[in-house]
Design a protein around this motif. Structure first.
Motif, PDB file in Angstrom:
ATOM      1  N   ILE A 129       0.856  -1.186   0.000  1.00 20.01           N
ATOM      2  CA  ILE A 129       0.000   0.000   0.000  1.00 20.01           C
ATOM      3  C   ILE A 129       0.892   1.236   0.000  1.00 20.01           C
ATOM      4  O   ILE A 129       1.765   1.379   0.857  1.00 20.01           O
ATOM      5  CB  ILE A 129      -0.940   0.032   1.223  1.00 20.01           C
ATOM      6  CG1 ILE A 129      -1.858  -1.191   1.212  1.00 20.01           C
ATOM      7  CG2 ILE A 129      -1.754   1.326   1.247  1.00 20.01           C
ATOM      8  CD1 ILE A 129      -2.738  -1.324   2.449  1.00 20.01           C
ATOM      9  N   PHE A 133      -2.737   6.711   2.430  1.00 21.50           N
ATOM     10  CA  PHE A 133      -3.890   5.813   2.312  1.00 21.50           C
ATOM     11  C   PHE A 133      -4.952   6.253   3.316  1.00 21.50           C
ATOM     12  O   PHE A 133      -4.640   6.626   4.426  1.00 21.50           O
ATOM     13  CB  PHE A 133      -3.447   4.374   2.594  1.00 21.50           C
ATOM     14  CG  PHE A 133      -4.472   3.329   2.268  1.00 21.50           C
ATOM     15  CD1 PHE A 133      -4.874   3.120   0.959  1.00 21.50           C
ATOM     16  CD2 PHE A 133      -4.996   2.529   3.254  1.00 21.50           C
ATOM     17  CE1 PHE A 133      -5.797   2.128   0.642  1.00 21.50           C
ATOM     18  CE2 PHE A 133      -5.910   1.543   2.956  1.00 21.50           C
ATOM     19  CZ  PHE A 133      -6.313   1.341   1.646  1.00 21.50           C
ATOM     20  N   ILE A 168      -8.506  -6.842   2.401  1.00 20.59           N
ATOM     21  CA  ILE A 168      -7.506  -6.662   1.352  1.00 20.59           C
ATOM     22  C   ILE A 168      -6.668  -7.933   1.278  1.00 20.59           C
ATOM     23  O   ILE A 168      -6.125  -8.383   2.296  1.00 20.59           O
ATOM     24  CB  ILE A 168      -6.625  -5.428   1.636  1.00 20.59           C
ATOM     25  CG1 ILE A 168      -7.490  -4.159   1.684  1.00 20.59           C
ATOM     26  CG2 ILE A 168      -5.530  -5.299   0.576  1.00 20.59           C
ATOM     27  CD1 ILE A 168      -6.743  -2.906   2.100  1.00 20.59           C
ATOM     28  N   ILE A 170      -1.695  -1.627  -3.929  1.00 19.27           N
ATOM     29  CA  ILE A 170      -2.481  -0.397  -3.948  1.00 19.27           C
ATOM     30  C   ILE A 170      -1.508   0.772  -4.014  1.00 19.27           C
ATOM     31  O   ILE A 170      -0.574   0.856  -3.209  1.00 19.27           O
ATOM     32  CB  ILE A 170      -3.374  -0.286  -2.691  1.00 19.27           C
ATOM     33  CG1 ILE A 170      -4.325  -1.483  -2.618  1.00 19.27           C
ATOM     34  CG2 ILE A 170      -4.145   1.034  -2.690  1.00 19.27           C
ATOM     35  CD1 ILE A 170      -5.113  -1.578  -1.329  1.00 19.27           C
ATOM     36  N   CYS A 223      -4.748   6.760  -2.137  1.00 22.81           N
ATOM     37  CA  CYS A 223      -6.025   6.105  -2.428  1.00 22.81           C
ATOM     38  C   CYS A 223      -6.946   6.161  -1.217  1.00 22.81           C
ATOM     39  O   CYS A 223      -6.489   6.179  -0.078  1.00 22.81           O
ATOM     40  CB  CYS A 223      -5.792   4.651  -2.834  1.00 22.81           C
ATOM     41  SG  CYS A 223      -4.954   4.484  -4.421  1.00 22.81           S
ATOM     42  N   ILE A 263     -10.893  -6.293  -1.719  1.00 28.19           N
ATOM     43  CA  ILE A 263      -9.906  -6.327  -2.797  1.00 28.19           C
ATOM     44  C   ILE A 263      -9.295  -7.719  -2.714  1.00 28.19           C
ATOM     45  O   ILE A 263      -8.460  -7.982  -1.844  1.00 28.19           O
ATOM     46  CB  ILE A 263      -8.849  -5.218  -2.638  1.00 28.19           C
ATOM     47  CG1 ILE A 263      -9.520  -3.844  -2.639  1.00 28.19           C
ATOM     48  CG2 ILE A 263      -7.795  -5.312  -3.735  1.00 28.19           C
ATOM     49  CD1 ILE A 263      -8.609  -2.686  -2.303  1.00 28.19           C
ATOM     50  N   LEU A 273      -3.858  -1.723  -8.124  1.00 29.48           N
ATOM     51  CA  LEU A 273      -4.449  -0.392  -8.217  1.00 29.48           C
ATOM     52  C   LEU A 273      -3.355   0.654  -8.342  1.00 29.48           C
ATOM     53  O   LEU A 273      -2.394   0.637  -7.565  1.00 29.48           O
ATOM     54  CB  LEU A 273      -5.280  -0.082  -6.979  1.00 29.48           C
ATOM     55  CG  LEU A 273      -6.624  -0.784  -6.810  1.00 29.48           C
ATOM     56  CD1 LEU A 273      -6.474  -2.271  -6.575  1.00 29.48           C
ATOM     57  CD2 LEU A 273      -7.402  -0.161  -5.687  1.00 29.48           C
TER      58      LEU A 273
END
Length: 180
Positions: A77, A81, A91, A97, A101, A109, A123
């Motif tokens: 990530i 976030f 997730i 990711i 986001c 996810i 992503l």
């Protein structure tokens, strides 16, 4: 990177870091994730790393019980976030990711699909995911996308797209500016 997470929460709420840390389940989950991910990616000797990861898993499970947010230490990530509301967030451990986001409650996810479609979503940056959306399979979500609430994403989404529906369809190309 946890500092950028806190700054984003402060921007949205106007509250102090201390108040946010004491009252925001999303930040609790992110703190445990960031700490555990740091250990996971570290070059520590195995004899030290494995016990620390075991402790990390215990804290992760505790966070899942308390907040309903599951973020495994092995997923990736990016910075800044934001978890809009706690509860029902899952997730996959292999998910990727990007930076900056936002996700809402009830988002999954995860892994899905058959054959070459089997896999986990990737992503890009600046993506907004609405409540109760599911992103599943070997798919790529381009930068600056908006995924509307209750959408099912099982195909690649081009950058700057807004999608809605089950399965999701592109409704415009206005991007995520204003959502992030």
């Amino acid at each position: 990177m946890f500092k950028t997470d806190i700054l984003k929460y402060k921007k949205y709420s106007g509250k102090s870091s201390l108040v946010l840390l004491l009252t925001t389940q999303g930040l609790w989950a992110l703190f445990v994730y960031r700490s555990s991910n740091y250990i996971y990616k570290s070059k520590l000797p195995s004899i030290i790393k494995k016990p620390l990861l075991l402790v990390s898993i215990i804290f992760q499970k505790w966070i899942e019980i308390v907040s309903g947010i599951s973020i495994p230490y092995s997923c990736s990530i990016g910075h800044s976030f934001y978890i809009g509301h706690f509860g029902g967030i899952i997730i996959n451990s292999n998910a990727i990711i990007g930076n900056n986001c936002n996700i809402s409650q009830g988002v999954t996810i995860g892994v899905s699909g058959r054959g070459n479609k089997r896999g986990v979503p990737v992503l890009d940056d600046n993506i907004y995911i609405g409540a109760n959306s599911v992103l599943a399979g070997n798919i790529k979500i381009g930068s600056n996308c908006v995924i509307a609430a209750n959408s099912l994403i099982i195909d690649n989404i081009e950058k700057n797209s807004t999608v809605i529906g089950v399965p999701a369809k592109i409704i415009n190309n206005l991007g995520s500016k204003g959502y992030i």
